[in-house]
Scaffold this motif. Structure first.
Motif, PDB file in Angstrom:
ATOM      1  N   LYS A  76      47.251 -53.574-137.465  1.00  0.00           N
ATOM      2  CA  LYS A  76      48.589 -53.346-138.024  1.00  0.00           C
ATOM      3  C   LYS A  76      48.775 -51.894-138.429  1.00  0.00           C
ATOM      4  O   LYS A  76      49.837 -51.312-138.233  1.00  0.00           O
ATOM      5  CB  LYS A  76      48.807 -54.249-139.235  1.00  0.00           C
ATOM      6  CG  LYS A  76      49.010 -55.690-138.880  1.00  0.00           C
ATOM      7  CD  LYS A  76      49.346 -56.495-140.110  1.00  0.00           C
ATOM      8  CE  LYS A  76      49.597 -57.946-139.767  1.00  0.00           C
ATOM      9  NZ  LYS A  76      49.962 -58.728-140.951  1.00  0.00           N
ATOM     10  N   ASP A 109      49.455 -58.363-129.642  1.00  0.00           N
ATOM     11  CA  ASP A 109      50.295 -57.316-130.207  1.00  0.00           C
ATOM     12  C   ASP A 109      49.773 -55.940-129.815  1.00  0.00           C
ATOM     13  O   ASP A 109      48.764 -55.479-130.323  1.00  0.00           O
ATOM     14  CB  ASP A 109      50.325 -57.419-131.733  1.00  0.00           C
ATOM     15  CG  ASP A 109      50.906 -58.739-132.203  1.00  0.00           C
ATOM     16  OD1 ASP A 109      51.674 -59.344-131.445  1.00  0.00           O
ATOM     17  OD2 ASP A 109      50.571 -59.154-133.328  1.00  0.00           O
ATOM     18  N   GLN A 129      49.351 -49.848-135.380  1.00  0.00           N
ATOM     19  CA  GLN A 129      50.695 -50.102-134.857  1.00  0.00           C
ATOM     20  C   GLN A 129      51.735 -49.311-135.638  1.00  0.00           C
ATOM     21  O   GLN A 129      52.658 -48.736-135.060  1.00  0.00           O
ATOM     22  CB  GLN A 129      51.018 -51.597-134.929  1.00  0.00           C
ATOM     23  CG  GLN A 129      50.224 -52.448-133.968  1.00  0.00           C
ATOM     24  CD  GLN A 129      50.455 -53.929-134.201  1.00  0.00           C
ATOM     25  OE1 GLN A 129      51.325 -54.312-134.978  1.00  0.00           O
ATOM     26  NE2 GLN A 129      49.669 -54.752-133.528  1.00  0.00           N
ATOM     27  N   LYS A 130      51.591 -49.280-136.966  1.00  0.00           N
ATOM     28  CA  LYS A 130      52.544 -48.529-137.790  1.00  0.00           C
ATOM     29  C   LYS A 130      52.470 -47.035-137.478  1.00  0.00           C
ATOM     30  O   LYS A 130      53.500 -46.361-137.384  1.00  0.00           O
ATOM     31  CB  LYS A 130      52.249 -48.759-139.274  1.00  0.00           C
ATOM     32  CG  LYS A 130      52.650 -50.126-139.768  1.00  0.00           C
ATOM     33  CD  LYS A 130      52.332 -50.251-141.250  1.00  0.00           C
ATOM     34  CE  LYS A 130      52.683 -51.622-141.781  1.00  0.00           C
ATOM     35  NZ  LYS A 130      52.354 -51.757-143.214  1.00  0.00           N
TER      36      LYS A 130
END
Length: 185
Positions: free
Chosen positions: A167, A161, A170-171
């Motif tokens: 995460k 990813d 990524q956000k």
């Protein structure tokens, strides 16, 4: 410190330390009677050696906590606040209480085996030090171990990813690509 708060601290310390004196005198008198009159336990050397820390710590508490009062009745120094949380006085109280408990158990059971309860002190110290030191080792050793062990599910998923971003990263990247959320006139 104002005179009123010094007086309150002095009276509180004085009453606590006098209570300590009475309790210590009672418990140690019972222990001495049990040892020398009833001969239970048969050897008194353990009582003498292992009660000494309690006597020393009680002296430390009294020397630093008792107020000094002048001849006119005014408080010269109120002494240290012995009930303040997070100080070494807290540990002094703990060792004194543990010694009193072991003294009472020695009188009740008539055995010197109760003094093994003192092993709780280094055990507790190790627990507290480990709680302070171990996060430093986990923080420094964790990054190298995760990079070496990329075979795990979490490591493989993170590499698939968006080039290994977490995460949260990524956000944040998605928000930046989207543009500003609120527009002002």
């Amino acid at each position: 410190m104002s005179a009123g708060s010094q007086k309150k601290l002095a009276t509180r310390n004085k009453s606590i330390l006098y209570q300590f004196r009475y309790i210590a005198a009672t418990i140690n008198l019972l222990a001495i009677i049990a040892i020398f009159y009833f001969r239970r336990p048969s050897r008194s050397i353990f009582y003498i050696l292992l009660s000494t820390p309690s006597f020393v710590l009680q002296y430390v508490l009294e020397s630093s906590g008792l107020p000094k009062i002048g001849p006119d009745g005014k408080v010269i120094t109120a002494g240290s606040d012995i009930l303040q949380k997070g100080t070494l006085f807290e540990y002094c109280f703990d060792v004194i209480y543990l010694t009193w408990i072991l003294d009472v158990l020695m009188v009740l059971f008539g055995s010197n085996k109760v003094w093994w309860g003192y092993a709780m002190i280094p055990g507790y110290a190790t627990y507290k030090i480990a709680g302070f030191v171990l996060p430093f080792f986990k923080k420094s050793g964790g990054g190298g171990q995760q990079a070496a062990g990329a075979d795990g599910d979490a490591g493989a998923a993170a590499k698939k990813d968006k080039s290994g971003l977490s995460k949260r990263q990524q956000k944040l990247q998605a928000r930046q690509e989207k543009g500003p959320g609120v527009r002002y006139r």
